[in-house]
Each structure stands twice: as C-alpha cells, then as structure tokens.
Write a protein that holds these residues in place. Sequence first.
Motif: not given
Length: 178
Positions: A101-115, A121-127, A130-135
């Motif tokens: 399955a697809p995975r995500v990663h966020h490590q505090y610094r840098p403040d971004q979500v790696r996909v 991930l689905s376009a809906a999840v990415i959207a 992004t709507r919640r302010g994640h890079q």
Amino acid sequence: RHGNAVSCTTTTSAAFGAWIMIPGTGVIMSNVMGAFSPRGVNALQPGKRPSSSMTPTIIVRQGRAVAAIGSPGGDTIPNTVAQVLRNLVDGHMTIDAAIEAPRVHHQYRPDQVRVEKKRMLSAAVIAELTRRGHQIQKSPVGLGDANGVTFDPDTGMAYGFADTRKGGLAAGPTKAPR
C-alpha cells in the motif's frame, strides 16, 4: 515448532555504511553519525550510542505470535512499520497488500508530507492534505522497505512478503511445524 517469532532491523545507514569491514568478521561498519545531535544529551562523543529509529515489531494474540514486521529506511522506519501494522490490524489486509500500500512520511523538519511518486495516494487524499495546509513532496524513492510474515494460528500457515520497493524474497516452509 514452539510458535516463536523474530523481527529484526539492521542498517549500515547511507551508501552501504562506512565502507569499512571489521577484518575476519564480515561485519560492515555503519555511518550513522547523522543520528547524533550537534550538542546536548545526544551529542557525538566516545562511549555514546546513536539514537535509532529501528522498530522491529511482533504482534501477539492470546499469547501466540500472529505477525512479525520490520523495515530499513532510516527516518521512515517507524511510520513504515506503523502504516503496515495499521493496514493489517485496522484495514484487515493480507500481508502483501499491507506492505504494498502507498505510504506517507512526515518528520517535523522539514515541515512537509512526503508521498511516494510511484504509489500515489488518491487525488482526494492529496487535496485534503493540501487543504489542511500540508506541503506535499513527491518522493522518487519508496518510503521504507517492509518485510513481514503473518501466521494463522488455526491452520499453522505462515504467509510472508518482501516489499517490492527495493526487492527481496520471502521464503520458508509452506506450513509451520506444530
């Protein structure tokens, strides 16, 4: 035959470690100096051990091992294992589906979500992220390299799977000894 299980994570860190082998042992030294802090409690100094993100995990149900999971991957190890566990336990996926399955990663610094670029991930999840302010950063490499095995305590069958992100092999008997 006793129903034991082992999960192990080993690492030499980046670029095949320090490229130094201890003579006569076959042990390659790690180059994990990045796991130390420049100063403070985790500062690099003689006699200290680096912090580690290794998370070999065994799931036990009613006193019996039902799964063993682990992954290399430096900073992505804990969330790789957590996501595979969540897929198994909460998503009721098979071990192969849980690992692939697809995975995500966020490590505090840098403040971004790696996909993962190759397992988006689905376009809906990415959207929504992004709507919640994640890079969002699309990673060209896979996040982690999980390997795992599940055991069916009723049948004695074991099902193993090696992550296809980096290649590997799951091998063993088709039926666990009783």
